[in-house]
Enzyme design. Sequence first.
Site, mmCIF file in Angstrom:
data_model
loop_
_atom_site.group_PDB
_atom_site.id
_atom_site.type_symbol
_atom_site.label_atom_id
_atom_site.label_comp_id
_atom_site.label_asym_id
_atom_site.label_seq_id
_atom_site.Cartn_x
_atom_site.Cartn_y
_atom_site.Cartn_z
ATOM 1 N N ASP A 140 -4.046 -6.243 -8.137
ATOM 2 C CA ASP A 140 -4.278 -5.526 -6.891
ATOM 3 C C ASP A 140 -4.544 -4.066 -7.269
ATOM 4 O O ASP A 140 -4.343 -3.653 -8.419
ATOM 5 C CB ASP A 140 -3.063 -5.663 -5.969
ATOM 6 C CG ASP A 140 -3.450 -5.576 -4.496
ATOM 7 O OD1 ASP A 140 -4.546 -5.061 -4.199
ATOM 8 O OD2 ASP A 140 -2.648 -6.013 -3.637
ATOM 9 N N HIS A 158 0.835 -1.199 0.000
ATOM 10 C CA HIS A 158 0.000 0.000 0.000
ATOM 11 C C HIS A 158 0.875 1.256 0.000
ATOM 12 O O HIS A 158 0.435 2.325 -0.430
ATOM 13 C CB HIS A 158 -0.922 0.036 1.223
ATOM 14 C CG HIS A 158 -1.993 -1.017 1.202
ATOM 15 N ND1 HIS A 158 -1.776 -2.289 1.671
ATOM 16 C CD2 HIS A 158 -3.268 -0.980 0.759
ATOM 17 C CE1 HIS A 158 -2.887 -2.997 1.526
ATOM 18 N NE2 HIS A 158 -3.805 -2.231 0.971
#
Length: 554
Positions: free
Chosen positions: A453, A381
């Site tokens: 993702d 992230h």
Amino acid sequence: MTKKLVLLSMVFLLMFISSCSNKPIKEHSFSSPNLTPLTTIESNSRLITQLYQMAKTGKVSEDKWKSGEDTIMEVEKDWGVADDKAEASSGTYSTYEKKHRVFGFNEQGQIYDIRSHSNKLQHITQNETEQVLGAPDEIRHFQDQNIYVYQTNQTYQLKFIFPPVADGDDRKLSHVSVVYLPWDPSVKETEPSYALDSMTIPEKIGQLMMIGLEGTTIDQQATNYIKENKVGGFILFKRNIENTQQTVDLINDLKQANDNQIPLFLGVDEEGGRVTRLPEEIIATPTSQTIGEKKDSDLSYQIGKLLAKKVKAFGFNLNFAPILDVNSNPDNPIIGDRSFGSEPSLVSDMAIAQMQGMTDNHVIPVGKHFPGHGDTNVDSHIDLPLLDHSIERLHQVELVPFQQAINHGAEAMMVGHLMVPSLDPDNPATLSKEIIQGLLRQELGFDGLVISDDLTMGAILENYEIGAAAVKAIQAGTDLLLVCHGYDQMNAVFQAIEKAVDNGDISMQSLDDSVNRVLKLKEKHGITDERIESVDVEKLNQDVQEVLDSSSLD
């Protein structure tokens, strides 16, 4: 006088023993008074139920052979040469008469069909089968035989073969067959009913995008993406979810706005533990680590069922779970207790059981994060993690759960933002043709939906321009792009792909192949935009609590 009494007593005792020995002994006379002998019907019912449960795992009996997992070479090594071997249009069949087994296998020797004609099965009748399992999913006919087909899950089919009988009597079973569908040559690929040829290029690009929302209600930008770009679906996060009724209203609004004939993917990350997105009034399931510590695949299957029940109750049809990562690095900042454990075999068993629990309850599971996020020390992230292992080590640890999931019929995989120099020194997995097409598709044999993702994560945005990254992901073999934050980012992705198709950097064949995978998966699972009227929170929580209590889980 005393001696006479003793003798008389002995005579009477011997007479009593003799009379007792001549009485018939009742069956189960040693049991409690509540236990009655099993009738033939009761025995058959149990046997039918056992056959169905075993078929879910690819087996026809208690012996070790599993359809879709073993090879004919392994059988021959243990049981010797078959008594008979016959060629058929669908493959080769080896018969072991004394073992009451027939194995169907393909050119690579992979077993996709195991049949049993054990004597104990041949008392089962056609009527009994329907009474226990209900009406079959399909009834086929071959040479006057009735073939009852039951779809036990997305991976295995159980078939009961009943030969004809005279005078309309109830047919008795000849044999059963457990078929591994991914390898079954008789399973024909069908084109989706959605009209791919009539779709415009922008509509096709829309189907390759699954986007996020900024708030707790549908806004104009989201509506535009649905109506103008025909976006493929939405993923909701905690920021989008306040309570049960608001969540149901939001999902219903998204569905209602969709005037496309193609329904929406509606996804969520509902793993359990600290990764739960549903409203707080819904009891969360335990972490994968807690489940793994129990080493109970039946429990993991039950948790998979619960996850599916919960997300489906709100109108979701796709769950980004389970984690297939092996937690081999205790300093990993992002995986940790989201993984089932540090042993590849344990992760495989638990994850596959959980996936089957979800698919059996009509929610599509997405295994993640290929090729393995467990042994990294950077959160993707924030930035791009490094998985610096040899190819040999990857095959021994990281790739094992993914390979096993593929072998058991996994239909969707998420690729993680990971640098794996031994596979591709230049590109992260999400953008790597070597990793997606070379390793995942060709070497591991995955032919399902490849999902990226989130492209708005730091691993991508800190290193790439998002439009260029999206194009590269499609070129590498990704079918569905997650773009979870920022409408400006979504616009950049859409425009970059449209330009790449226009100038030939993405071929029409590649675009159509990916769209086709999206459409086929939606159609296969019967996804619709049907409204959800309400959620029975009390019943959901009761179902969760029963599993937690029975398994001594907190």
